[in-house]
Design a protein around this motif. Sequence first.
Motif, mmCIF file in Angstrom:
data_model
loop_
_atom_site.group_PDB
_atom_site.id
_atom_site.type_symbol
_atom_site.label_atom_id
_atom_site.label_comp_id
_atom_site.label_asym_id
_atom_site.label_seq_id
_atom_site.Cartn_x
_atom_site.Cartn_y
_atom_site.Cartn_z
ATOM 1 N N GLN A 105 31.738 38.572 34.005
ATOM 2 C CA GLN A 105 32.414 37.775 33.070
ATOM 3 C C GLN A 105 34.020 38.213 33.148
ATOM 4 O O GLN A 105 34.596 37.334 32.949
ATOM 5 C CB GLN A 105 31.923 38.418 31.543
ATOM 6 N N ALA A 106 34.331 39.486 33.716
ATOM 7 C CA ALA A 106 35.601 39.833 33.876
ATOM 8 C C ALA A 106 36.332 39.025 35.096
ATOM 9 O O ALA A 106 37.275 38.458 34.992
ATOM 10 C CB ALA A 106 35.799 41.145 33.914
ATOM 11 N N LEU A 107 35.355 38.875 36.302
ATOM 12 C CA LEU A 107 35.804 37.769 37.306
ATOM 13 C C LEU A 107 36.041 36.655 36.848
ATOM 14 O O LEU A 107 37.056 35.906 37.274
ATOM 15 C CB LEU A 107 34.764 38.274 38.352
ATOM 16 N N ARG A 108 34.983 35.904 36.025
ATOM 17 C CA ARG A 108 35.199 34.666 35.598
ATOM 18 C C ARG A 108 36.500 34.504 34.949
ATOM 19 O O ARG A 108 37.094 33.445 34.924
ATOM 20 C CB ARG A 108 33.991 34.533 34.963
ATOM 21 N N THR A 109 36.631 35.385 34.079
ATOM 22 C CA THR A 109 37.812 35.265 33.090
ATOM 23 C C THR A 109 38.992 35.175 33.772
ATOM 24 O O THR A 109 40.220 34.327 33.552
ATOM 25 C CB THR A 109 37.772 36.314 31.905
ATOM 26 N N LEU A 110 39.200 36.259 34.820
ATOM 27 C CA LEU A 110 40.461 36.395 35.431
ATOM 28 C C LEU A 110 40.585 35.257 36.376
ATOM 29 O O LEU A 110 41.857 34.744 36.684
ATOM 30 C CB LEU A 110 40.298 37.678 36.161
ATOM 31 N N SER A 111 39.435 34.588 36.963
ATOM 32 C CA SER A 111 39.725 33.470 37.811
ATOM 33 C C SER A 111 40.151 32.257 37.161
ATOM 34 O O SER A 111 40.870 31.581 37.750
ATOM 35 C CB SER A 111 38.361 33.298 38.540
ATOM 36 N N ALA A 112 39.857 32.140 35.867
ATOM 37 C CA ALA A 112 40.676 30.876 35.131
ATOM 38 C C ALA A 112 41.934 31.495 34.730
ATOM 39 O O ALA A 112 42.570 30.269 34.539
ATOM 40 C CB ALA A 112 39.545 30.944 33.887
ATOM 41 N N ALA A 113 42.335 32.565 34.545
ATOM 42 C CA ALA A 113 43.524 32.885 33.845
ATOM 43 C C ALA A 113 44.663 32.865 35.014
ATOM 44 O O ALA A 113 45.850 32.643 34.874
ATOM 45 C CB ALA A 113 43.418 34.086 33.294
ATOM 46 N N ALA A 114 44.197 33.348 36.188
ATOM 47 C CA ALA A 114 45.267 33.895 37.053
ATOM 48 C C ALA A 114 45.807 32.273 37.827
ATOM 49 O O ALA A 114 44.942 31.764 38.276
ATOM 50 C CB ALA A 114 45.011 34.748 38.106
ATOM 51 N N PRO A 115 47.096 32.358 38.091
ATOM 52 C CA PRO A 115 47.648 31.173 38.960
ATOM 53 C C PRO A 115 47.147 31.373 40.126
ATOM 54 O O PRO A 115 46.656 32.480 40.781
ATOM 55 C CB PRO A 115 49.123 31.470 39.080
ATOM 56 N N ARG A 116 46.977 30.367 40.977
ATOM 57 C CA ARG A 116 45.850 30.219 42.099
ATOM 58 C C ARG A 116 46.718 30.901 43.189
ATOM 59 O O ARG A 116 46.077 31.584 43.772
ATOM 60 C CB ARG A 116 45.976 28.684 42.955
ATOM 61 N N GLU A 117 48.199 30.838 43.170
ATOM 62 C CA GLU A 117 48.854 31.532 44.449
ATOM 63 C C GLU A 117 48.714 33.217 44.134
ATOM 64 O O GLU A 117 49.189 33.824 45.138
ATOM 65 C CB GLU A 117 50.151 31.368 44.507
ATOM 66 N N ARG A 118 48.375 33.607 42.906
ATOM 67 C CA ARG A 118 48.165 35.046 42.689
ATOM 68 C C ARG A 118 46.766 35.535 42.438
ATOM 69 O O ARG A 118 46.399 36.714 41.958
ATOM 70 C CB ARG A 118 49.119 35.435 41.762
ATOM 71 N N ARG A 119 45.749 34.703 42.456
ATOM 72 C CA ARG A 119 44.442 34.863 41.988
ATOM 73 C C ARG A 119 43.726 36.000 43.046
ATOM 74 O O ARG A 119 43.047 36.944 42.349
ATOM 75 C CB ARG A 119 43.672 33.684 42.210
ATOM 76 N N ALA A 120 43.976 35.928 44.314
ATOM 77 C CA ALA A 120 43.346 36.918 45.109
ATOM 78 C C ALA A 120 43.834 38.334 44.716
ATOM 79 O O ALA A 120 43.089 39.495 44.794
ATOM 80 C CB ALA A 120 43.562 36.413 46.672
ATOM 81 N N VAL A 121 45.255 38.328 44.610
ATOM 82 C CA VAL A 121 45.719 39.661 44.376
ATOM 83 C C VAL A 121 45.550 40.130 43.019
ATOM 84 O O VAL A 121 45.049 41.433 42.989
ATOM 85 C CB VAL A 121 47.313 39.746 44.600
ATOM 86 N N ALA A 122 45.003 39.439 42.165
ATOM 87 C CA ALA A 122 44.784 39.717 40.947
ATOM 88 C C ALA A 122 43.551 40.310 40.793
ATOM 89 O O ALA A 122 42.943 41.439 40.134
ATOM 90 C CB ALA A 122 44.986 38.654 39.630
ATOM 91 N N ILE A 123 42.527 39.665 41.406
ATOM 92 C CA ILE A 123 41.062 40.067 41.661
ATOM 93 C C ILE A 123 41.161 41.472 42.484
ATOM 94 O O ILE A 123 40.410 42.340 42.127
ATOM 95 C CB ILE A 123 40.294 39.028 42.277
ATOM 96 N N ALA A 124 41.792 41.510 43.570
ATOM 97 C CA ALA A 124 41.764 42.881 44.107
ATOM 98 C C ALA A 124 42.347 44.058 43.118
ATOM 99 O O ALA A 124 41.900 45.067 43.197
ATOM 100 C CB ALA A 124 42.682 42.819 45.410
ATOM 101 N N ALA A 125 43.260 43.778 42.332
ATOM 102 C CA ALA A 125 43.908 44.771 41.654
ATOM 103 C C ALA A 125 42.801 45.075 40.514
ATOM 104 O O ALA A 125 42.660 46.315 40.215
ATOM 105 C CB ALA A 125 45.049 44.206 40.786
ATOM 106 N N LEU A 126 42.075 44.223 39.844
ATOM 107 C CA LEU A 126 40.811 44.287 39.036
ATOM 108 C C LEU A 126 39.847 45.033 39.796
ATOM 109 O O LEU A 126 39.537 46.223 38.890
ATOM 110 C CB LEU A 126 40.491 42.962 38.720
ATOM 111 N N SER A 127 39.756 44.943 40.999
ATOM 112 C CA SER A 127 38.680 45.674 41.794
ATOM 113 C C SER A 127 38.810 47.294 41.795
ATOM 114 O O SER A 127 38.318 48.150 41.570
ATOM 115 C CB SER A 127 38.138 45.141 43.111
#
Length: 205
Positions: A105-127
């Motif tokens: 659920q957290a991954l799904r929510t962040l994937s929808a909220a993060a801009p494409r150019e920062r999505r991978a970095v945002a997911i890595a920070a979440l991890s």
Amino acid sequence: MKTILRLMLLLPALLPAAAAAQTPDQTIDRALERARAAGIPVALLESKIAEGRAKGVPLARIAGAVERRLQTLERASAAVEARHRFTPEELGVAADALAAGVSEQALRTLSAAAPRERRAVAIAALSQLVQLGHASEEALRQVTAALQRGPEALMNLPAQAAAAAGRRGPPIDVPGAAPQGRGGPPPGVPGSGKPPQRPRGNSGS
């Protein structure tokens, strides 16, 4: 009829034996075929195979790692809606996040909220926040807030969380992402409140 019933009862016991009869090469080949059929880039599995071989890991262990990686990649791919489809780099980072304990659920929510150019970095920070002991929902809140403050705040977030926990966190490392600021002074420059140290061997100059 009795013969058919006996075979049906024996079938569950025979399936594990049939799976065990596969060679590691066959297990890897089947995983790659499954990835292609699911639309998952096989390069994400081939890198795992190459890493294991480079380290001299037995092929049977590599095959098991490839199967587990595929399962996590499938979960990551299924966790997002079609309009937020991951790039190969994002999918790899998302699978790492699930393996670290991030909720779907957290991954799904962040994937929808993060801009494409920062999505991978945002997911890595979440991890990394989850690895530091934060619950997925709390980590998501922190990453979302950092996204609103800008790229530097996002990059510095895991290090700040690690410092608050009394640990030293690794910098965010996203495959294929351009290097960005890690926070803190560059090498050789003292931090705030620390006097500069003179180089040894030149005390007379």
